[in-house]
Scaffold this motif. Structure first.
Motif, short mmCIF file in Angstrom:
data_model
loop_
_atom_site.label_atom_id
_atom_site.label_comp_id
_atom_site.label_asym_id
_atom_site.label_seq_id
_atom_site.Cartn_x
_atom_site.Cartn_y
_atom_site.Cartn_z
N THR A 181 0.82 -1.21 0.00
CA THR A 181 0.00 0.00 0.00
C THR A 181 0.85 1.25 0.00
OG1 THR A 181 -1.78 -1.16 1.16
CG2 THR A 181 -1.80 1.25 1.26
N THR A 182 1.93 1.25 0.76
CA THR A 182 2.76 2.45 0.89
C THR A 182 3.97 2.41 -0.04
OG1 THR A 182 3.89 1.38 2.75
CG2 THR A 182 2.08 2.87 3.28
N GLY A 183 4.25 1.24 -0.63
CA GLY A 183 5.30 0.95 -1.57
C GLY A 183 6.28 2.05 -1.94
N PHE A 184 7.28 2.27 -1.12
CA PHE A 184 8.21 3.37 -1.44
C PHE A 184 9.08 3.06 -2.64
CE2 PHE A 184 9.71 0.97 2.29
CZ PHE A 184 10.95 0.49 1.87
N LEU A 185 9.29 1.77 -2.96
CA LEU A 185 10.02 1.40 -4.18
C LEU A 185 9.27 0.29 -4.92
CD1 LEU A 185 13.78 1.40 -3.07
CD2 LEU A 185 12.64 3.04 -4.57
N ASN A 186 7.96 0.34 -4.87
CA ASN A 186 7.13 -0.71 -5.44
C ASN A 186 6.89 -0.44 -6.93
OD1 ASN A 186 5.16 -2.52 -6.20
ND2 ASN A 186 3.82 -2.11 -4.46
N ARG A 195 4.54 6.76 -13.47
CA ARG A 195 4.83 6.85 -14.90
C ARG A 195 3.59 7.28 -15.68
NH1 ARG A 195 8.49 2.22 -17.45
NH2 ARG A 195 8.37 3.76 -19.12
N LEU A 196 2.44 6.71 -15.32
CA LEU A 196 1.20 7.06 -16.01
C LEU A 196 0.77 8.50 -15.71
CD1 LEU A 196 -0.73 3.73 -15.36
CD2 LEU A 196 -0.07 4.61 -17.61
N SER A 197 1.26 9.04 -14.59
CA SER A 197 0.89 10.40 -14.18
C SER A 197 1.96 11.43 -14.53
CB SER A 197 0.64 10.42 -12.66
OG SER A 197 -0.33 9.47 -12.30
N ASP A 198 2.98 11.01 -15.26
CA ASP A 198 4.09 11.91 -15.62
C ASP A 198 4.76 12.51 -14.38
OD1 ASP A 198 3.92 11.54 -18.39
OD2 ASP A 198 2.31 13.02 -18.55
N VAL A 199 4.94 11.67 -13.37
CA VAL A 199 5.64 12.06 -12.15
C VAL A 199 6.96 11.27 -12.13
CG1 VAL A 199 5.60 11.97 -9.63
CG2 VAL A 199 3.51 12.54 -10.88
N PRO A 200 8.09 11.89 -11.77
CA PRO A 200 9.35 11.14 -11.72
C PRO A 200 9.21 9.86 -10.90
CG PRO A 200 9.77 13.47 -11.42
CD PRO A 200 8.27 13.32 -11.40
N VAL A 201 9.64 8.75 -11.48
CA VAL A 201 9.45 7.45 -10.84
C VAL A 201 10.21 7.39 -9.51
CG1 VAL A 201 9.84 4.97 -11.08
CG2 VAL A 201 9.04 6.31 -13.04
N PHE A 202 9.48 6.96 -8.48
CA PHE A 202 9.97 6.79 -7.11
C PHE A 202 10.35 8.12 -6.44
CE2 PHE A 202 11.25 2.49 -8.88
CZ PHE A 202 10.09 1.89 -8.46
N SER A 203 9.86 9.23 -7.01
CA SER A 203 10.03 10.51 -6.31
C SER A 203 9.09 10.54 -5.11
CB SER A 203 9.71 11.66 -7.27
OG SER A 203 8.38 11.55 -7.76
N GLN A 470 -1.87 17.14 0.75
CA GLN A 470 -2.50 18.24 0.01
C GLN A 470 -2.18 19.60 0.64
OE1 GLN A 470 -3.88 18.20 -2.84
NE2 GLN A 470 -4.36 20.39 -2.79
N LEU A 471 -2.18 19.65 1.96
CA LEU A 471 -1.91 20.91 2.63
C LEU A 471 -0.49 21.42 2.38
CD1 LEU A 471 -3.73 20.36 6.06
CD2 LEU A 471 -4.48 21.83 4.16
N ILE A 472 0.46 20.46 2.27
CA ILE A 472 1.85 20.89 2.03
C ILE A 472 2.16 20.94 0.54
CG2 ILE A 472 2.61 19.94 4.25
CD1 ILE A 472 3.83 17.59 2.74
N GLN A 473 1.14 20.64 -0.28
CA GLN A 473 1.30 20.62 -1.75
C GLN A 473 2.48 19.73 -2.14
OE1 GLN A 473 -0.63 22.35 -4.52
NE2 GLN A 473 -1.90 21.74 -2.78
N TRP A 474 2.43 18.51 -1.61
CA TRP A 474 3.47 17.53 -1.86
C TRP A 474 3.59 17.22 -3.34
CZ3 TRP A 474 2.58 11.74 -1.95
CH2 TRP A 474 3.79 11.03 -1.97
N SER A 475 4.80 17.30 -3.84
CA SER A 475 4.99 17.02 -5.27
C SER A 475 6.34 16.34 -5.50
CB SER A 475 4.92 18.31 -6.07
OG SER A 475 5.94 19.20 -5.66
#
Length: 475
Positions: A181-186, A195-203, A470-475
């Motif tokens: 569920t939390t898979g930091f390197l899953n 990858r599907l969301s165009d976010v750097p993988v494992f960021s 969401q509050l910290i605008q995590w990205s």
């Protein structure tokens, strides 16, 4: 006989008896079939995605001609479900057969004897040791199906330590689910979702590691509290009567007699067994092995280890047959559960559900939008319990949708991870989960009674993490 009478008397006094899992799943199939007459049919265009996978074009939704389920489609839903879920169905059979053969060699009994003696004075510590190990492995490789490998080993160990089958299954299932569920390197959910969301993988790994620690601690403490109660008073176990035969088989001494001795053939067989598991990890981690490859390895493992340990080929064959019988019901349940998805896909309403729920989420304020995405993913997980399958259907929609409502894409991926994970240990459509509790001899009804409080704890934890993100605008 006395215990069966107790069970019957206990059941008779209840005002309500939970229907058999077949009945529950058949009702879901009926409801899904009826829904195809009322939910408008629609579809997204399928396009090539990452790693050669097929995903959807989020801007291509279109209504199509209604395609309600007819009598023939309804009658064949279960057989087609068994065919489509054939990979995990037969993997379940092979796992059951393998461990029945290994049990015949005496290796499991000897291993359990050694571990029970080692942990006899502080048996509760076996739970956090194994829990963290299983959670880390699953967070790295994303294979929840390894629960099917762990449980046949854990059952005799936990019974010998005076716990029950739920503690054994929970150590495997809750730990792997917390890690998944939390898979930091899953790669299965985190990597593909990003990858599907165009976010750097494992960021964003730091935030996920914090979530991993919290989810693991909550699950581990919950399981240890239940285990402590069972140890103190075995009759509070939800499977006390169901475990009677296992207690008779594995609870043989108080660790005061002589330890079981291992002969030379068994020593060589145990070394081979470890080598085979090394090959398994190598294949899963580096060669992309999944159920087909693992099942093939398990057949070879059963024959080779069984023969080296002293079994003849007839005994090995009988061992596999016994294992097949032990998991028959669980394997069949997997196919029946898959029939629900078959019906929704045949009626062409799956994409409509995704499109409409996405529209509802789009109307929520940003902080509630992240939570809304989580609940959407958790509900959709019932229909598509595959982590990668869910990502390929939902993330091409949720990622651009998150931009519109002010939710960061990183948070949208986390909402998908949480939603995909926590329901995997509740929904009867989750194939590996149903197979695992079948291996442990636990009915779905009794597992739900055990797991439901933790399910709600994890939901609350997921909401807190999503609001913070969401509050910290995590990205």
């Amino acid at each position: 006989m006395a215990e069966h009478k107790k069970t019957g008397a206990k059941s008779k006094g209840r005002g309500f008896t939970m229907p058999h899992i077949y009945v529950i799943l058949f009702v879901f199939i009926i409801l899904a079939s009826i829904a195809t007459y009322f939910i408008p049919a629609g579809t997204y265009d399928r396009v090539p995605g990452p790693d050669g996978r097929t995903t959807i074009d989020p801007d291509s939704y279109q209504s199509v001609e209604q395609s309600p389920i007819g009598l023939t489609e309804f009658m064949t839903a279960v057989p087609r479900g068994l065919i489509e879920a054939g990979e995990i169905v037969f993997f379940t059979f092979i796992i059951g057969g393998l461990f029945a053969v290994i049990k015949k060699t005496g290796l499991i009994e000897i291993g359990v004897d050694k571990l029970t003696r080692k942990f006899s004075k502080n048996s509760i510590m076996i739970i956090p040791i194994l829990f963290v190990l299983f959670a880390v492995i699953c967070s790295l490789i994303g294979t929840q199906e390894l629960s099917l490998v762990y449980v046949p080993i854990l059952i005799p160990l936990m019974i010998a330590l005076r716990y029950d089958s739920i503690v054994a299954a929970g150590t495997a299932l809750i730990a792997t689910t917390a890690g998944f569920t939390t898979g930091f390197l899953n790669p299965v959910n985190t990597g593909l979702g990003q990858r599907l969301s165009d976010v750097p993988v494992f960021s964003g790994i730091e935030f996920r590691i914090i979530a991993f620690v919290v989810f693991v601690l909550i699950g581990m403490i919950y399981l240890m509290r239940y285990a402590g109660k069972v140890k103190k008073n075995p009759e509070v176990s939800l499977v006390y009567y169901d475990d009677a035969e296992k207690r008779e088989q594995y609870l043989k001494n108080n660790f005061t007699g002589d330890p079981l001795q291992i002969n030379n053939r068994q020593k060589v067989a145990s070394v081979l067994l470890l080598l085979f598991f090394g090959v398994l990890l190598y294949g899963v981690l580096t060669q992309g092995w999944f159920m087909i490859e693992m099942a093939g390895l398990f057949i070879v493992m059963g024959v080779v280890v069984g023969r080296v340990a002293g079994l003849n080929f007839t005994e090995i064959c009988f061992g596999f047959n016994e294992g097949f019988r032990d998991v028959l019901v669980g394997a069949f349940i997997i196919g029946v559960a898959r029939a629900v998805g078959v019906v929704m896909e045949d009626g062409m309403v799956m994409d409509t559900i995704v499109n409409n729920i996405g529209s509802v989420v789009a109307g929520l304020p940003a902080v509630f939008g992240a939570v809304g995405m989580f609940f959407f993913q958790m509900l959709f997980n019932f229909l598509v319990p595959s982590g990668s399958g869910q990502a390929l259907v939902t993330m091409p929609i949720m990622a651009p949708l998150s931009d519109l409502i002010g939710v960061t894409r990183q948070t949208a991926v986390l909402a998908y991870q949480f939603g995909d994970g926590v329901g995997n240990l509740l929904y009867p459509t989750s194939g590996y989960f149903m197979a695992t509790i079948a291996l442990a001899g636990i009915s779905w009804n009794k597992w739900v009674r055990f797991y439901l409080p933790l399910f709600f704890m994890w939901i609350g934890t997921a909401i807190v993490f999503l609001v913070i993100a969401q509050l910290i605008q995590w990205s």
